[in-house]
Scaffold this active site. Structure first.
Site, PDB file in Angstrom:
ATOM      1  N   SER A 235      62.862 -13.915  -7.689  1.00 33.20           N
ATOM      2  CA  SER A 235      62.686 -12.476  -7.584  1.00 33.20           C
ATOM      3  C   SER A 235      63.873 -11.862  -6.857  1.00 33.20           C
ATOM      4  CB  SER A 235      61.401 -12.225  -6.793  1.00 33.20           C
ATOM      5  OG  SER A 235      60.790 -11.040  -7.169  1.00 33.20           O
ATOM      6  N   GLU A 313      59.139 -10.102 -17.758  1.00 34.17           N
ATOM      7  CA  GLU A 313      58.031  -9.648 -16.896  1.00 34.17           C
ATOM      8  C   GLU A 313      58.531  -8.994 -15.613  1.00 34.17           C
ATOM      9  OE1 GLU A 313      56.336 -13.458 -16.211  1.00 34.17           O
ATOM     10  OE2 GLU A 313      55.034 -13.377 -17.953  1.00 34.17           O
ATOM     11  N   GLY A 315      58.539  -6.603 -12.412  1.00 37.56           N
ATOM     12  CA  GLY A 315      57.573  -5.840 -11.628  1.00 37.56           C
ATOM     13  C   GLY A 315      58.321  -4.904 -10.696  1.00 37.56           C
ATOM     14  N   ARG A 356      56.846  -7.014   4.271  1.00 33.92           N
ATOM     15  CA  ARG A 356      58.005  -7.692   3.682  1.00 33.92           C
ATOM     16  C   ARG A 356      59.107  -7.959   4.708  1.00 33.92           C
ATOM     17  NH1 ARG A 356      60.981  -6.201   0.267  1.00 33.92           N
ATOM     18  NH2 ARG A 356      61.188  -8.163  -0.857  1.00 33.92           N
ATOM     19  N   CYS A 387      50.262  -5.287  17.410  1.00 36.73           N
ATOM     20  CA  CYS A 387      50.497  -6.109  18.600  1.00 36.73           C
ATOM     21  C   CYS A 387      51.253  -7.363  18.227  1.00 36.73           C
ATOM     22  CB  CYS A 387      49.173  -6.446  19.259  1.00 36.73           C
ATOM     23  SG  CYS A 387      48.612  -5.056  20.213  1.00 36.73           S
ATOM     24  N   GLU A 388      52.492  -7.188  17.854  1.00 32.27           N
ATOM     25  CA  GLU A 388      53.294  -8.327  17.441  1.00 32.27           C
ATOM     26  C   GLU A 388      54.754  -7.901  17.454  1.00 32.27           C
ATOM     27  OE1 GLU A 388      51.411 -10.724  14.621  1.00 32.27           O
ATOM     28  OE2 GLU A 388      53.283 -11.424  13.738  1.00 32.27           O
TER      29      GLU A 388
END
Ligand code: LLP
Length: 463
Positions: A235, A313, A315, A356, A387-388
């Site tokens: 991709s 295909e 996307g 992402r 919280c990260e």
């Protein structure tokens, strides 16, 4: 003004001449500023946020339709030039809703689904089952039965076990099902590079060396009609080299299979790259289509075999650049670093609506949406509310110095693999998806509420 050399900015990110510009090819073609306010599909960001709140994912219907029809036309032209046909399936995993399934099929595309859930959305949209391809490395018997029962166009077989599952289903129902076999060409492509090995270490498809026995078995099953091979190499791919290498390997097998029967089709998957930031320069779709189709045509000519009907295909290349997420700025901090400083701009969404950046280290850009900034560009990192510490939306961007709490911030290229990968991490409701077109806006996926989240918790009813 900061210079890139004295900041922790990556090499690819230059200080912009104008930190309010909307880079063509990154933003939807309809994006513009009216009195400084961003508008998309003729609807102003301020109006969208008044009506739908923040965060909100805005999907430009015209952009989706234009990209879908441009890709279809590009492959039609390229295929016709080489005396074959090409079918373009929209890969629904990039973003699927009833509205989007209708837009792409109205633009003449077919649809690729990869779960029973995607299949049901497509059926609810009224997509003709014969125009669908059904993917997945672990389709359940129930999903396969549903596919066969609806008359789905093609099932892309991913394992030997699936051949036997389909043999049993078709024997039981008397149906005849068209299938393709997904093979793993040993080519894995990502952005500018591709890697070619004898064996690829991943879960999809069958290795080329195992494929002829699998096809022989498919051909034995009375309920199955073998249509050809399928191969998807990755991709966000720029250029045709990876497709060329993969097609060449798959065509060796394709030619071998022709000895014992028909192989009318070849599906080369999706993966066409798009521009996330101004640093990305994807190959225009016309050149990409021509490059890939001519590589296959040359490969067939060299082997003395007829050119099969082709399918693709994509996307991301259809929906990615059509999506823009609007957030509201909450808090702002300056963090001093050895190499300079970085401004942390917190927005009211984050990794729950765009995973992402955290998942793949993906790069995005951002612009003020509610107005044009007036300050010099300042190296900033747009972070979410979770919280990260890895909760980053845009890792590196120059934003105007005067960005302030209450401003609206727009992050482009969130149309693909953002809503589908979204979560309720930290019990944050997922935002709505709003389609814009010709000055009008409408919800195509309703936003969640806290009540929606509580409704899944039996404790909320005292249980
Ligand atoms: N066909 C098959 C068999 C696929 O597996 C995929 C993507 C596509 C087509 C469509 O690829 P596209 O044209 O959208 O690149 N979540 C990741 C991407 C995963 C892609 C999975 N398969 C991301 O956000 O980058």
């Amino acid at each position: 003004m900061q210079s890139a050399a004295s900041t922790p900015a990556p090499d690819w990110l230059a200080v912009p001449a104008d930190a309010n510009d909307l880079v063509p090819g990154v933003w939807p073609a309809s994006a513009r500023r009216d009195d400084g306010v961003l508008s998309l599909g003729g609807v102003s960001a301020a109006e969208l946020v008044r009506e739908f709140g923040t965060p909100v994912v805005v999907l430009d219907e015209g952009e989706v339709r234009r990209r879908a029809s441009d890709i279809r036309a590009a492959f039609d032209v390229a295929a016709a030039q080489h005396g074959t046909t090409a079918r373009v399936y929209y890969a629904g995993k990039a973003f699927l809703s009833i509205a989007v399934a209708r837009w792409v099929t109205e633009e003449g595309l077919s649809l690729d689904v990869c779960t029973g859930g995607e299949l049901e959305v497509a059926l609810a949209a009224g997509v003709e089952p014969s125009r669908m391809g059904f993917h997945g490395n672990n389709k359940s018997v129930a999903e396969l039965e549903r596919g066969v029962e609806t008359g789905i166009g093609t099932i892309i077989i991913d394992s030997l076990i699936e051949i036997e599952r389909l043999a049993a289903i078709t024997a039981r129902t008397g149906a005849r099902q068209r299938v393709m076999l997904r093979v793993n060409s040993g080519v894995h492509a990502e952005t500018h590079d591709f890697l070619a090995t004898a064996h690829e270490d991943q879960k999809f498809g069958l290795p080329l060396s195992a494929a002829s026995a699998a096809v022989a078995r498919i051909r034995e099953v009375p309920g199955l009609e073998f249509a050809g091979l399928h191969c998807h190499i990755g991709s966000q791919i720029f250029g045709v080299a990876g497709f060329r290498e993969s097609a060449s390997r798959v065509l060796d097998l394709h030619a071998e299979l022709l000895i014992d029967g028909d192989v009318p089709q070849l599906n080369l998957g999706g993966g066409f790259g798009i521009a996330y930031t101004r640093a990305d320069d994807p190959t225009p779709i016309g050149a990409l289509a021509e490059g890939i189709v001519s590589a296959v045509a040359e490969g067939c000519a060299a082997r003395g075999i007829p050119l099969p009907a082709l399918s693709f295909e994509p996307g991301r290349a259809i929906v990615g650049n059509a999506g823009v997420t609007l957030y509201e700025v909450g808090t702002i901090k300056e963090v001093e670093l050895e190499a300079g400083s970085r401004r942390y701009v917190s927005v009211d969404g984050g990794m729950s609506d765009n995973a992402r950046t955290a998942l793949y280290g993906a790069q995005y850009s951002a612009r003020l949406a509610s107005r044009e900034g007036t300050g010099d560009p300042v190296l900033s990192r747009v972070v979410g509310r979770h919280c990260e510490s890895g909760d980053i939306v845009v890792d590196h961007e120059y934003l105007p110095d005067d960005v302030a709490p209450g401003d609206l911030l727009a992050v482009p290229v969130t149309g693909a693999y953002c809503a589908p990968l979204s979560s309720n991490y930290n019990h944050v409701p997922r935002p709505p998806v709003v389609a814009v077109r010709d000055g009008a806006a409408r919800v195509i996926v309703r936003g969640e509420t806290i009540a929606d989240l509580l409704s899944r918790d039996p404790g909320a009813d005292g249980n």
